[in-house]
Design a protein around this motif. Structure first.
Motif, mmCIF file in Angstrom:
data_model
loop_
_atom_site.group_PDB
_atom_site.id
_atom_site.type_symbol
_atom_site.label_atom_id
_atom_site.label_comp_id
_atom_site.label_asym_id
_atom_site.label_seq_id
_atom_site.Cartn_x
_atom_site.Cartn_y
_atom_site.Cartn_z
ATOM 1 N N PHE A 11 88.659 -30.031 25.312
ATOM 2 C CA PHE A 11 89.829 -30.696 24.708
ATOM 3 C C PHE A 11 89.786 -30.702 23.181
ATOM 4 O O PHE A 11 89.887 -31.755 22.543
ATOM 5 N N ASP A 12 89.617 -29.527 22.599
ATOM 6 C CA ASP A 12 89.514 -29.436 21.131
ATOM 7 C C ASP A 12 90.698 -28.668 20.556
ATOM 8 O O ASP A 12 90.520 -27.536 20.122
ATOM 9 N N PRO A 13 91.875 -29.240 20.539
ATOM 10 C CA PRO A 13 92.247 -30.598 20.945
ATOM 11 C C PRO A 13 92.925 -30.603 22.320
ATOM 12 O O PRO A 13 93.208 -29.538 22.890
ATOM 13 N N LEU A 14 93.222 -31.843 22.793
ATOM 14 C CA LEU A 14 94.054 -32.024 23.992
ATOM 15 C C LEU A 14 95.445 -31.453 23.704
ATOM 16 O O LEU A 14 96.010 -31.708 22.633
ATOM 17 N N THR A 15 95.979 -30.680 24.647
ATOM 18 C CA THR A 15 97.330 -30.124 24.479
ATOM 19 C C THR A 15 98.290 -30.786 25.472
ATOM 20 O O THR A 15 97.853 -31.525 26.360
ATOM 21 N N ASN A 16 99.554 -30.457 25.365
ATOM 22 C CA ASN A 16 100.515 -30.983 26.345
ATOM 23 C C ASN A 16 100.293 -30.379 27.732
ATOM 24 O O ASN A 16 100.715 -30.955 28.729
ATOM 25 N N ASP A 53 88.314 -40.301 20.906
ATOM 26 C CA ASP A 53 89.195 -41.278 20.277
ATOM 27 C C ASP A 53 90.661 -40.804 20.305
ATOM 28 O O ASP A 53 91.582 -41.560 20.642
ATOM 29 N N MET A 54 90.869 -39.544 19.979
ATOM 30 C CA MET A 54 92.230 -38.970 19.964
ATOM 31 C C MET A 54 92.845 -38.964 21.360
ATOM 32 O O MET A 54 94.040 -39.208 21.550
ATOM 33 N N ILE A 55 92.010 -38.651 22.356
ATOM 34 C CA ILE A 55 92.510 -38.583 23.742
ATOM 35 C C ILE A 55 92.869 -39.990 24.224
ATOM 36 O O ILE A 55 93.909 -40.199 24.858
ATOM 37 N N LYS A 56 92.018 -40.962 23.881
ATOM 38 C CA LYS A 56 92.308 -42.358 24.268
ATOM 39 C C LYS A 56 93.658 -42.776 23.694
ATOM 40 O O LYS A 56 94.472 -43.400 24.376
ATOM 41 N N GLU A 57 93.893 -42.423 22.442
ATOM 42 C CA GLU A 57 95.151 -42.794 21.784
ATOM 43 C C GLU A 57 96.336 -42.123 22.497
ATOM 44 O O GLU A 57 97.343 -42.755 22.804
ATOM 45 N N ALA A 58 96.194 -40.832 22.800
ATOM 46 C CA ALA A 58 97.303 -40.083 23.429
ATOM 47 C C ALA A 58 97.596 -40.592 24.843
ATOM 48 O O ALA A 58 98.726 -40.483 25.322
ATOM 49 N N LEU A 59 96.575 -41.158 25.502
ATOM 50 C CA LEU A 59 96.742 -41.560 26.917
ATOM 51 C C LEU A 59 96.824 -43.070 27.084
ATOM 52 O O LEU A 59 96.683 -43.578 28.194
ATOM 53 N N LYS A 60 97.063 -43.775 25.981
ATOM 54 C CA LYS A 60 96.977 -45.241 26.030
ATOM 55 C C LYS A 60 97.972 -45.897 26.992
ATOM 56 O O LYS A 60 97.750 -47.014 27.454
ATOM 57 N N SER A 138 96.720 -23.850 11.893
ATOM 58 C CA SER A 138 96.001 -23.619 10.630
ATOM 59 C C SER A 138 96.703 -22.571 9.763
ATOM 60 O O SER A 138 96.536 -22.545 8.554
ATOM 61 N N LEU A 139 97.510 -21.719 10.405
ATOM 62 C CA LEU A 139 98.226 -20.687 9.645
ATOM 63 C C LEU A 139 99.664 -21.112 9.317
ATOM 64 O O LEU A 139 100.476 -20.304 8.882
ATOM 65 N N GLY A 140 99.957 -22.363 9.569
ATOM 66 C CA GLY A 140 101.259 -22.914 9.156
ATOM 67 C C GLY A 140 102.373 -22.782 10.173
ATOM 68 O O GLY A 140 103.528 -23.113 9.877
ATOM 69 N N GLY A 141 102.052 -22.311 11.397
ATOM 70 C CA GLY A 141 103.092 -22.203 12.434
ATOM 71 C C GLY A 141 103.337 -23.547 13.101
ATOM 72 O O GLY A 141 102.473 -24.426 13.073
ATOM 73 N N SER A 142 104.510 -23.677 13.715
ATOM 74 C CA SER A 142 104.844 -24.944 14.377
ATOM 75 C C SER A 142 104.259 -25.003 15.785
ATOM 76 O O SER A 142 104.414 -24.066 16.574
ATOM 77 N N ILE A 143 103.595 -26.126 16.087
ATOM 78 C CA ILE A 143 103.136 -26.368 17.464
ATOM 79 C C ILE A 143 103.793 -27.642 18.008
ATOM 80 O O ILE A 143 103.293 -28.262 18.932
ATOM 81 N N ASP A 144 104.936 -27.975 17.427
ATOM 82 C CA ASP A 144 105.702 -29.145 17.888
ATOM 83 C C ASP A 144 106.005 -29.000 19.372
ATOM 84 O O ASP A 144 106.446 -27.940 19.818
ATOM 85 N N GLY A 145 105.807 -30.052 20.119
ATOM 86 C CA GLY A 145 106.120 -30.042 21.552
ATOM 87 C C GLY A 145 105.025 -29.422 22.409
ATOM 88 O O GLY A 145 105.113 -29.448 23.628
ATOM 89 N N LEU A 146 103.999 -28.863 21.769
ATOM 90 C CA LEU A 146 102.918 -28.239 22.549
ATOM 91 C C LEU A 146 101.650 -29.094 22.572
ATOM 92 O O LEU A 146 100.774 -28.889 23.416
ATOM 93 N N VAL A 147 101.564 -30.034 21.638
ATOM 94 C CA VAL A 147 100.466 -31.020 21.663
ATOM 95 C C VAL A 147 101.106 -32.404 21.487
ATOM 96 O O VAL A 147 102.177 -32.517 20.874
ATOM 97 N N PRO A 148 100.480 -33.463 22.028
ATOM 98 C CA PRO A 148 101.047 -34.794 21.827
ATOM 99 C C PRO A 148 101.190 -35.105 20.327
ATOM 100 O O PRO A 148 100.386 -34.634 19.516
ATOM 101 N N LEU A 152 98.903 -34.070 16.968
ATOM 102 C CA LEU A 152 99.396 -33.246 15.847
ATOM 103 C C LEU A 152 99.131 -33.954 14.516
ATOM 104 O O LEU A 152 98.715 -33.326 13.534
ATOM 105 N N LYS A 153 99.318 -35.263 14.533
ATOM 106 C CA LYS A 153 99.069 -36.052 13.311
ATOM 107 C C LYS A 153 97.594 -35.898 12.893
ATOM 108 O O LYS A 153 97.290 -35.665 11.724
ATOM 109 N N ARG A 154 96.683 -35.993 13.856
ATOM 110 C CA ARG A 154 95.253 -35.875 13.540
ATOM 111 C C ARG A 154 94.914 -34.445 13.078
ATOM 112 O O ARG A 154 94.060 -34.252 12.221
ATOM 113 N N MET A 155 95.604 -33.460 13.637
ATOM 114 C CA MET A 155 95.358 -32.074 13.206
ATOM 115 C C MET A 155 95.839 -31.884 11.769
ATOM 116 O O MET A 155 95.186 -31.213 10.968
ATOM 117 N N ASN A 156 96.977 -32.498 11.457
ATOM 118 C CA ASN A 156 97.502 -32.406 10.085
ATOM 119 C C ASN A 156 96.525 -33.040 9.102
ATOM 120 O O ASN A 156 96.255 -32.495 8.030
#
Ligand code: COA
Length: 162
Positions: A11-16, A53-60, A138-148, A152-156
């Motif tokens: 889960f590096d990271p958890l995806t949708n 920690d990130m997974i706990k937040e996404a699945l709260k 990391s290359l600036g592409g959009s992954i909106d809707g593909l990760v919680p 995405l906030k933590r990746m940013n």
């Protein structure tokens, strides 16, 4: 009987795609544990503690889902924690060969009542992987809707720290 299911991964990271499997498993089983591991063959973006920690937040919002980490043999963790089911997601035929090998090896190691159960990944997410999400992001592409969104906030934040 209460049915306890385990869903594992790095889960590096958890995806949708993962999220969708967990959401469905939570409807099927009384209790779902998301078991996070370090996969030594992969270079990770987030530490084990960050991922947990990130997974706990996404699945709260799930009442019957908890998040833990473990190391060592999956079967030892399954047997000692008395899980009934190990849930795996199948994205496409490319996953099948690896998954059947792992399930058959684990079947020898699991206590006799434990089953591996496969859920088909939602087609909207069947093309994604954690590595792909990291690369595109990391290359600036959009992954909106593909990760919680919280992930995405933590990746940013991680990218901004580099
Ligand atoms: N949606 C989107 N992506 C998915 C997905 C889904 N439903 N299911 C899997 N993926 C992706 C993952 O993000 C991962 O991407 P990555 O390779 O870019 O990181 C990839 O598919 C592979 O996932 P997975 O097979 O779950 O690998 P993993 O590294 O996340 O986890 C373990 C591997 C934990 C399941 C496995 O190594 C294990 O059980 N280890 C314990 C040691 C052990 O017992 N070994 C003997 C086994 S017989």
């Amino acid at each position: 009987m209460k049915i306890k299911a385990l869903y594992t991964g790095s889960f590096d990271p958890l995806t949708n795609g993962h999220f969708n499997i967990i959401e469905r498993a939570a409807k099927l089983y009384d209790e779902v544990t998301v078991g996070v591991i370090v996969n030594p063959s992969k270079k990770s973006m987030f530490t084990l503690e960050e991922r947990e920690d990130m997974i706990k937040e996404a699945l709260k919002d799930f009442d019957n889902v908890k998040v833990e980490h473990f190391s060592g043999l999956l079967a030892d963790y399954v047997n000692s924690n008395k899980f009934n089911v190990v849930v795996r997601g199948l994205r496409a035929t490319m996953d099948f060969e690896y998954e059947i090998q792992m399930a058959q090896m684990n079947a020898r190691l699991f206590d006799s009542s434990v089953e591996t159960v496969f859920l088909m990944t939602d087609p909207g997410y069947s093309f994604i992987s954690s590595s792909m999400m990291k690369e595109v992001h990391s290359l600036g592409g959009s992954i909106d809707g593909l990760v919680p969104e919280s992930i995405l906030k933590r990746m940013n934040e991680k990218l901004a720290c580099k």
